[in-house]
Design an enzyme around this catalytic site. Sequence first.
Site, PDB file in Angstrom:
ATOM      1  N   GLU B 286      33.887   3.869  12.553  1.00  0.00           N
ATOM      2  CA  GLU B 286      33.799   2.880  11.482  1.00  0.00           C
ATOM      3  C   GLU B 286      33.274   3.489  10.179  1.00  0.00           C
ATOM      4  O   GLU B 286      33.608   3.034   9.087  1.00  0.00           O
ATOM      5  CB  GLU B 286      32.887   1.732  11.938  1.00  0.00           C
ATOM      6  CG  GLU B 286      33.346   0.379  11.497  1.00  0.00           C
ATOM      7  CD  GLU B 286      32.653  -0.765  12.244  1.00  0.00           C
ATOM      8  OE1 GLU B 286      31.461  -0.986  11.995  1.00  0.00           O
ATOM      9  OE2 GLU B 286      33.312  -1.438  13.051  1.00  0.00           O
ATOM     10  N   HIS B 307      38.499  15.413  36.053  1.00  0.00           N
ATOM     11  CA  HIS B 307      39.635  15.133  36.938  1.00  0.00           C
ATOM     12  C   HIS B 307      40.515  14.053  36.326  1.00  0.00           C
ATOM     13  O   HIS B 307      41.173  13.297  37.027  1.00  0.00           O
ATOM     14  CB  HIS B 307      39.124  14.718  38.317  1.00  0.00           C
ATOM     15  CG  HIS B 307      38.394  15.829  39.012  1.00  0.00           C
ATOM     16  ND1 HIS B 307      38.877  16.449  40.133  1.00  0.00           N
ATOM     17  CD2 HIS B 307      37.237  16.466  38.699  1.00  0.00           C
ATOM     18  CE1 HIS B 307      38.031  17.406  40.499  1.00  0.00           C
ATOM     19  NE2 HIS B 307      37.023  17.438  39.645  1.00  0.00           N
ATOM     20  N   LYS B 421      41.137  -9.827  11.130  1.00  0.00           N
ATOM     21  CA  LYS B 421      40.505 -11.149  11.036  1.00  0.00           C
ATOM     22  C   LYS B 421      41.304 -12.075  10.129  1.00  0.00           C
ATOM     23  O   LYS B 421      41.556 -13.229  10.469  1.00  0.00           O
ATOM     24  CB  LYS B 421      39.084 -11.009  10.480  1.00  0.00           C
ATOM     25  CG  LYS B 421      38.086 -10.362  11.428  1.00  0.00           C
ATOM     26  CD  LYS B 421      36.695 -10.526  10.804  1.00  0.00           C
ATOM     27  CE  LYS B 421      35.700  -9.543  11.372  1.00  0.00           C
ATOM     28  NZ  LYS B 421      34.421  -9.569  10.636  1.00  0.00           N
TER      29      LYS B 421
END
Lengths: 449, 449
Positions: B286, B307, B421
């Site tokens: 961010e 793995h 948003k």
Amino acid sequence: MPQAHIAYDDRTLSEWIGAEEKDAYRANVALAEEMLQKGTGQGNDFTGWLDLPKRVSGDEITAVNDKAAELRDKSQLLICIGIGGSYLGARATIDFLSASFEDLRSPRVVFAGHQLNSDYLDDLRKLFDKNDVVVNVISKSGTTTEPGVIFRIVRQWMESRYGKQEAAARIVATTDPQKGALRKLATEESYATFSIPGDVGGRFSVLTPVGLFPIAYAGIDIAQLVAGAADAMSLCGGSDLETNLSARYAVNRNILFRRGKTIEMMASLQPQLHYVAEWWKQLYGESEGKNLTGIFPAAADYTTDLHSLGQWMQEGLRNVFETFVVLKNVATSWTVPEFDSDDDGLNYLKKQSLEYVNDNAYKGTLLAHLDGDVPASTLTLDTRSPETLGQLFYFYEKAVALSGYLLRVNPFNQPGVEAYKRNMFALLSKPGFEEQGAVLQQRLRGIGL
Amino acid sequence: MPQAHIAYDDRTLSEWIGAEEKDAYRANVALAEEMLQKGTGQGNDFTGWLDLPKRVSGDEITAVNDKAAELRDKSQLLICIGIGGSYLGARATIDFLSASFEDLRSPRVVFAGHQLNSDYLDDLRKLFDKNDVVVNVISKSGTTTEPGVIFRIVRQWMESRYGKQEAAARIVATTDPQKGALRKLATEESYATFSIPGDVGGRFSVLTPVGLFPIAYAGIDIAQLVAGAADAMSLCGGSDLETNLSARYAVNRNILFRRGKTIEMMASLQPQLHYVAEWWKQLYGESEGKNLTGIFPAAADYTTDLHSLGQWMQEGLRNVFETFVVLKNVATSWTVPEFDSDDDGLNYLKKQSLEYVNDNAYKGTLLAHLDGDVPASTLTLDTRSPETLGQLFYFYEKAVALSGYLLRVNPFNQPGVEAYKRNMFALLSKPGFEEQGAVLQQRLRGIGL
């Protein structure tokens, strides 16, 4: 055509990928499909997963279910010991289909031997003390360090509590059909066993007893899981790009990769998919990340990670493409209550279900990321059901095989995984590695370690 | 100089980064440090975190601890409602310092409002039914969709079980000191409140009541957490590259990034660090992911992910650098038992602690990845203690601020988070967004959604 519980919608990629560019892949897809089906490609001794969903017999399913039921009758907790492909398939399935909080799950499966943390093991001991316990140890060779070491300890716990004979009756070994340390031990100790087919690699093994036994213990219908995968064989087969879902996905990611999109973000819209994404990361990272190439597989859980990686996804370096994984139906339907005082301004959502809000968060994010120059497509899943997940597993397996061949790597080996193991053996003075150990110790001193 | 509980060892980068190349950064580091200290850089109204560890007063700590103790007395479960920076700091701290299995934690903190999944909420309701519950709702504005919606529901649960008055006595609101919907509601309902300083952004807020209250409820010593961060201020201060740990880390990553290393892998060697890595991903993604640039922050849990992503790390596309995070001491010391029959070939590890094996796995992996052309360095942490974690938090915060200024972005805003948003509001027909909603609905129809 069987009923599809998954759909792959790539119309949103049309801005980035033209019809002609796709057409140029047709012959290559046909070739990759042929290499797989005829076994003429690299790694062709590890393509047993290809028709595995149809090879799993009713008898095998019954044997796994019967053993799981027998052990469930005398326990509340299964300690499942394995790492990598001997761990992620079961974990993904159980998490996808079970309660969000582990202590709400009964019976409960916990995992161990996937790392070497002492404090984790100490906490596991506390769970052990509170429950009647059974154990599933999963290792093709029986000599892998992490599960090997942890199984030594857990076996002692079991024998000390139950005595040698009852402990043995509570331990199931999933291993090579004939050879290896775990097979030998299981024979000596009379553990119940299940076999790992020799032609199925770890990351493709969720539909073998590696995945099926712990999944069955958790109370999940493994017949439906396998049936889902079997149905996906036709949805993900053939060399026709329009109808073969896996081929479409493989081609899209190959095209985007050569254009500099070196990261694929698998963006799940439901937290139950978190470990499915971890399973996917292993499948893709291990199959393609070799020969100094390969897309980096990353995952995010939306909407929570929209408040974390979301900023980078929207406006960061443009070297990423995104595959949303959306679940159409969840099991419950909580709604937004109406409040007289609308201080928080959320009354406009009153009586809407959380999933309705979440679905619009997905759609809003898809459009925002497309606008932000992130090539994005969407996999849609029907429900939190074993059939749906079986289809998704097969879709991804088939796609990574095609994708690997399109990238011209062997999608079925993992030579790089040995590098850290060799060094670790040398540093731990494993017999046979002493000489290399001295060299490495000197290098470590050189960097002050 | 205070005692350092963290160390940053970058000698392993010398193959990639020469002294002269580093020297060229000295003036820039001094400038970035000055911009921060004098508040002359972009985002300078959000640098309150810089001296926050010394500004947190004993009275504030006491107030948080007292409230936490009071609520602990009448509950076993805290439902902590927040998203992004209002969630990850507390989660990272609690997970780092608590038992591996949530049901072994007492008191227990569970999180909500960080996503909108209905099935998760349904499971949360089952936990609610089994426990005496208190709630902490964390939101600067009180109008963020995810926590806002979930708080509406949880508030109804609380009022319906406890009645309006006792419910209010069990709810703590952490929000803006004066304004906003949650502040208003808290005043009306007489909730206890804590304030979020106006000059500290969400992802830097773990040492404000945003993080401190749920951490204190979990029984963790928040005074020590803050003291650790305060100690780190001198370890991570000044413009001298040799002594400022944060500056060294910031310079290294900047140099590697411009050389095409576009992914940073934070590789933890202990599972307790998993959510610390999630916190780090938000902080770095961010802060830096903007202006179409920024390193992609990825994380792995070793050895389990050796793995999984290990193959790609060893032999995949060489666009990655790696920062190991190693914990020198865990709390317990389980050892490898000796077995007479050494079928699994692990007797060479007999009586060794798991951590000894794990430490050599780290060293072996470090050497293997260096050999595989992955520039790698190591952060070492002393113990699973609040002081250590406080130092780590401050180290990373200071480093991302310098790193952002070196990259010439504003490390303190997050304009891209608004994009999804806005679209979501439009699609949900939020008042004021109707026009945009019609446009987006049409676009969705165009892509068949």
